[in-house]
Design a protein around this motif. Sequence first.
Motif, short mmCIF file in Angstrom:
data_model
loop_
_atom_site.label_atom_id
_atom_site.label_comp_id
_atom_site.label_asym_id
_atom_site.label_seq_id
_atom_site.Cartn_x
_atom_site.Cartn_y
_atom_site.Cartn_z
N PRO A 154 0.83 -1.21 0.00
CA PRO A 154 0.00 0.00 0.00
C PRO A 154 0.86 1.26 0.00
CG PRO A 154 -0.05 -1.06 2.15
CD PRO A 154 0.69 -1.97 1.24
N THR A 155 0.36 2.27 -0.67
CA THR A 155 1.05 3.55 -0.69
C THR A 155 0.74 4.30 0.60
OG1 THR A 155 -0.80 4.67 -1.75
CG2 THR A 155 0.85 3.67 -3.20
N ALA A 170 -0.62 7.03 0.94
CA ALA A 170 -1.94 7.65 0.82
C ALA A 170 -3.06 6.66 1.13
CB ALA A 170 -2.12 8.22 -0.58
N GLU A 171 -2.81 5.36 0.97
CA GLU A 171 -3.84 4.36 1.22
C GLU A 171 -3.93 3.94 2.68
OE1 GLU A 171 -3.73 2.10 -3.09
OE2 GLU A 171 -2.47 1.37 -1.45
N ILE A 172 -2.93 4.22 3.47
CA ILE A 172 -2.91 3.78 4.86
C ILE A 172 -4.01 4.45 5.69
CG2 ILE A 172 -1.52 3.73 6.97
CD1 ILE A 172 0.88 3.13 5.14
N ALA A 194 -6.94 5.41 4.75
CA ALA A 194 -8.21 4.80 4.35
C ALA A 194 -8.37 3.43 5.00
CB ALA A 194 -8.29 4.69 2.84
N ALA A 195 -7.29 2.69 5.09
CA ALA A 195 -7.34 1.37 5.73
C ALA A 195 -7.62 1.49 7.22
CB ALA A 195 -6.03 0.62 5.49
N GLN A 229 -9.23 3.91 8.64
CA GLN A 229 -10.63 4.33 8.77
C GLN A 229 -11.56 3.13 8.64
OE1 GLN A 229 -10.40 7.34 10.31
NE2 GLN A 229 -12.34 7.69 9.25
N SER A 230 -11.27 2.22 7.72
CA SER A 230 -12.13 1.05 7.56
C SER A 230 -12.06 0.13 8.78
CB SER A 230 -11.79 0.30 6.29
OG SER A 230 -10.52 -0.26 6.37
#
Length: 103
Positions: A41-42, A44-46, A48-49, A51-52
């Motif tokens: 994961p980049t 920027a994606e961490i 979002a993860a 949050q989920s």
Amino acid sequence: MARFIRNFAEKAPALVSAAVTYLKPRLATFWYYAKVELVPPTPAEIPAASQSVKKIIQSAKTGSFKQLTVKEAVLNSLVTTELRMWFYIGEIISKRGIVGYDV
């Protein structure tokens, strides 16, 4: 034995050529999907993860997971099963054997 080695030496280039012809498109497809699916994961994606994960914890606390549709529940079950299987596969690889597991 010498005849076998001679026959093998004569047929080896044809076998290698056939293997390369067979494997080339399959390896190209594999590498195409591997570049997309196996990247870490980049940064920027961490967020979002995370949050989920917070959303999942909150739904467990409030009981809102009971309001899922059947399709969402089945999908969540499949993802959970896949994660558990990857854990078991990792354990089996690290133990170098399947002994000790109820399979």
